[in-house]
Design a protein around this motif. Structure first.
Motif, short mmCIF file in Angstrom:
data_model
loop_
_atom_site.label_atom_id
_atom_site.label_comp_id
_atom_site.label_asym_id
_atom_site.label_seq_id
_atom_site.Cartn_x
_atom_site.Cartn_y
_atom_site.Cartn_z
N ARG A 1 2.59 9.20 -5.97
CA ARG A 1 3.28 10.65 -5.80
C ARG A 1 4.69 10.90 -6.39
NH1 ARG A 1 5.64 11.08 -1.16
NH2 ARG A 1 4.75 8.61 -0.10
N TYR B 1 0.78 -1.36 0.01
CA TYR B 1 0.33 0.31 0.16
C TYR B 1 1.27 1.16 0.20
CZ TYR B 1 -3.06 3.55 1.66
OH TYR B 1 -3.28 5.19 2.12
N LYS B 2 2.02 1.29 1.00
CA LYS B 2 2.60 2.82 0.75
C LYS B 2 3.32 2.84 -0.10
CE LYS B 2 5.27 1.61 4.59
NZ LYS B 2 6.15 1.55 6.02
N GLU C 1 1.02 4.15 -3.10
CA GLU C 1 1.26 5.51 -2.43
C GLU C 1 2.00 5.93 -2.98
OE1 GLU C 1 -0.63 8.08 1.10
OE2 GLU C 1 0.95 6.16 1.30
#
Length: 499
Positions: free
Chosen positions: A82, A74-75, A78
């Protein structure tokens, strides 16, 4: 004098660009907030370094209901969003005319292909000279089987005439032409799927190639480095699995450095007249397939090397070449002096000045150590890096171990002049990983007692072994140091240093 004078900002743009060139782009862009003077400096730097990994926030707390791998994915997802946005906006604001180096570290999972394609096209238009692409991303991509998805390079990349350094990791390509390689001097492929035909096409299109590195490349049936007319100076082959014909053919007369790590394969190597440094490490190879003769032949091809590093496998099997040569001469009468010719390499390493053994100093390695020392009559520096023992199964000949034991001071000297002459050139000995066990002490004792022109012996112990211990162990270690310092030395000027 005022204390608030900003002397760095007063430096010319050229100096400020050099400072920024040492920063990843994430931090280079942040310099724009320092002052109006710094606002657009970063946008002119010719060194662009984009690393997705530093966008991952390791400080955020994981929810208890989510397992660690799902949380990391998940990180990672994300961060990738970015990161892609950051790269895109950075290139939109870029003001430089030329890009010297473009480095991209990104976990490619099949998404954002168009964005990456645009970035590469941007660098080509800016006449990029060094391109470093790594799509592994630390193994957190969505492809569970492999941990990554290889990025397929666009064909237009191979029409870049300004590129002279190319590093590719986790990529795939098979273009119809290689116009790019007309000016390429350094090529590194780390895990890249290749074919034997593709390697040949690469080399045929690399008219000025000087450095080639193949690291964990797969898909090769055999490897042909056919470069008789190339200025190839450095060749590294690291753990490339060859199937079904494990063979490496090398013809590179200009080669200065050869580094091989991987399983034992059949080598067909033409002599390299300009070779300076060579390294042979067959990893955790433990098979005995009568490879001693091939190892002898390979070492003979490296006879011009001044620096040589060999692993335990080479040392244990090099003597097998003696058995094969002696059996071939069985029908002939061999005189005692001629017997010495069977106790060294067929081709002596007269140019060798620096020899490194990566060994465990097991008894099974001692005959091979003698073999190589006798084959290196002009050796000036000897390094012994001790580590895990790796005994080759099916080969250890216990009948000869006592003959080459370091414990008997005169045994090796009685083997003949070629080995004895070595000791009149040896000036430096380095022993790394010294713990003071029996064979290590025998090596130290033997070399000190017989190296007549030795100038320095450097003994380096593992951390916390000799100098980090306390109490009872400390007393034992200092006793060991005193024992070494008290050993008989043939050279009056020899120094013994501990680290």
């Amino acid at each position: 004098m005022k204390n608030d004078v900003d002397r760095i900002s007063d430096l010319p743009d050229v100096i400020l660009l050099i400072i920024i060139s040492f920063l990843p782009m994430k931090f280079a862009v942040r310099t724009s907030i320092l002052s109006r003077r710094w606002r657009y400096i970063w946008a002119q730097t010719p060194y662009l370094d984009f690393d997705e990994h530093i966008f991952i926030d390791d400080r955020s707390r994981r929810l208890v209901t989510i397992n660690p791998r799902e949380w990391m994915l998940y990180k990672k997802y994300e961060a990738s969003i970015r990161f892609v946005d950051f790269v895109h906006r950075s290139l939109l604001h870029y003001r430089g005319d030329r890009i010297s180096t473009f480095r991209l570290r990104f976990c490619y999972n099949g998404e954002h292909y168009n964005h990456i394609n645009q970035w590469l096209h941007f660098t080509i238009r800016r006449h990029v000279q060094e391109l470093d692409l790594d799509f592994s991303g630390g193994g957190y991509a969505l492809d569970i089987r492999t941990g990554y998805r290889a990025f397929e390079l666009p064909n237009y990349l191979f029409a870049c005439e300004t590129l002279n350094v190319l590093r590719l990791s986790y990529c795939k390509f098979n273009p119809l032409f290689f116009k790019i390689f007309a000016s390429l001097k350094a090529l590194s492929l780390i895990p890249v799927e290749l074919s034997s035909e593709l390697v040949s096409r690469l080399l045929n299109s690399c008219g000025v190639l000087e450095m080639l590195k193949l690291d964990n490349c797969h898909g090769l049936s055999n490897l042909n480095i056919w470069a008789p007319n190339l200025p190839l100076k450095s060749l590294t082959i690291y753990d490339c699995r060859l199937f079904p014909v494990p063979a490496i053919h090398i013809r590179a007369s200009m080669l200065l450095s050869f580094d091989y790590f991987g399983p034992m394969v059949r080598f067909d190597v033409e002599k390299m007249p300009n070779l300076v440094e060579a390294r042979l490490d067959f990893g955790l190879e433990s098979r005995f397939d009568s490879n001693g003769g091939e190892i002898n032949q390979l070492l003979g091809s490296l006879e011009n090397a001044m620096v040589l590093t060999v692993c335990s496998y080479v040392i244990q099997l090099v003597r097998n070449g003696y058995n094969q040569r002696k059996n071939a001469e069985k029908s002939k009468k061999v005189l005692p002096i001629e017997e010495l010719l069977f106790k060294c390499l067929p081709t002596l390493l007269y140019n060798l000045k620096n020899l490194t053994f990566k060994i465990g100093l097991d008894n099974s390695e001692l005959p091979g150590i003698a073999w190589l020392l006798r084959s290196s009559p002009n050796l000036e520096s000897l390094s012994i890096e001790t580590g895990l023992e790796r005994r080759v199964e099916g080969y250890t000949d216990v009948t000869i171990l006592d003959e080459y034991s370091f414990g008997k001071r005169d045994n090796w000297e009685s083997q003949g002049p070629p080995f004895n002459s070595l000791l009149y050139h040896l000036k430096l000995v380095k022993i790394c990983g010294f713990t003071g066990w029996e064979n290590e002490m025998r090596v130290v004792r033997y070399l000190l007692a017989n190296s007549i022109v030795l100038e320095k012996m450097i003994i380096k112990a593992p951390a916390m072994t000799l100098f980090g211990a306390s109490g009872r162990n400390s007393k034992k270690n200092f006793k060991l140091i005193r024992q070494v310092l008290a050993l008989e030395k043939a050279s009056r000027i020899a120094e013994i240093m501990f680290y």
